[in-house]
Design a protein around this motif. Structure first.
Motif, PDB file in Angstrom:
ATOM      1  N   HIS A  22       1.317  -0.638   0.131  1.00 48.90           N
ATOM      2  CA  HIS A  22      -0.214  -0.173   0.108  1.00 48.90           C
ATOM      3  C   HIS A  22       0.699   1.204  -0.120  1.00 48.90           C
ATOM      4  N   ASP A  23       1.905   1.149   0.928  1.00 50.31           N
ATOM      5  CA  ASP A  23       2.771   2.266   0.463  1.00 50.31           C
ATOM      6  C   ASP A  23       3.705   2.340  -0.881  1.00 50.31           C
ATOM      7  N   HIS A  39       1.798  10.086  -4.226  1.00 58.24           N
ATOM      8  CA  HIS A  39       1.296   7.789  -3.143  1.00 58.24           C
ATOM      9  C   HIS A  39      -0.482   8.760  -3.125  1.00 58.24           C
ATOM     10  N   HIS A  63      -7.060   3.854   1.270  1.00 57.64           N
ATOM     11  CA  HIS A  63      -6.205   4.660   3.072  1.00 57.64           C
ATOM     12  C   HIS A  63      -5.576   5.932   2.891  1.00 57.64           C
ATOM     13  N   ASP A  83      -2.572   0.745  10.053  1.00 54.84           N
ATOM     14  CA  ASP A  83      -1.839   1.555   9.007  1.00 54.84           C
ATOM     15  C   ASP A  83      -0.707   2.502   9.671  1.00 54.84           C
TER      16      ASP A  83
HETATM   17 FE   LIG Z   1       0.237   5.546   1.990  1.00 54.14          FE
END
Ligand SMILES: [Fe+2]
Length: 163
Positions: A22-23, A39, A63, A83
């Motif tokens: 996700h990152d 991002h 997110h 997260d």
């Molecule tokens: Fe993120």
């Protein structure tokens, strides 16, 4: 993500990989105002190109609050709930001789009240995470600590005592 997927009888691999990726573009494209590549748009585009499951791409969008994709599914809500908390727990573990082992919800809450500690972690988001899952805050923290503890070897979270 894996621990919560297991607990809810969900797809552990899908949830794990979503958490891992996700990152994935954050270091290269940290500028969230860049509407083309910022991002997490780059990693979303990359995953779409590779025919990743749409629910993975949507969870990654959800997110990032500025993309206005409301977290709805259990996987989306869980990603948001764990997260920031994981980042905070890793920071807590880093300053304890015993690392993540035995970290209590009580001491996590104490640290959350110190604004200078892990200042980059958004406290609001950490607190709202449990609500989004319909869980008691302490229970949520204890669950995520246990999940990290169970993987403390690979995450190198055993602290100085282990060295
Ligand atoms: Fe993120």
């Amino acid at each position: 993500m894996a621990a919560y997927a297991e607990r809810g009888g969900e797809d552990v691999e899908l949830w794990s990989v979503t958490g891992l990726l996700h990152d994935a573009d954050y270091e290269r494209f940290p500028d969230m105002d860049d509407e083309e590549k910022g991002h997490p748009r780059s990693i979303m585009a990359e995953l779409e190109k590779r025919d990743a499951p749409p629910e993975m791409v949507r969870a990654i969008a959800a997110h990032a609050p500025y993309l206005d994709v409301e977290p709805e599914t259990p996987m989306e809500r869980t990603l948001v709930a764990v997260d920031e908390l994981c980042g905070f727990l890793v920071a807590c573990a880093a300053v304890r001789p015993e690392g993540i082992n035995g970290l209590s919800a009580k001491s996590v809450k104490k640290k959350l009240k110190q604004p200078s500690f892990a200042a980059a972690v958004n406290r609001e988001e950490v607190r709202h995470g449990a609500e989004k899952l319909g869980m008691d805050f302490d229970e949520h923290v204890a669950f995520v600590v246990a999940a990290l503890e169970s993987r403390a070897d690979e995450l190198e979270l055993h602290g100085r005592d282990a060295a």
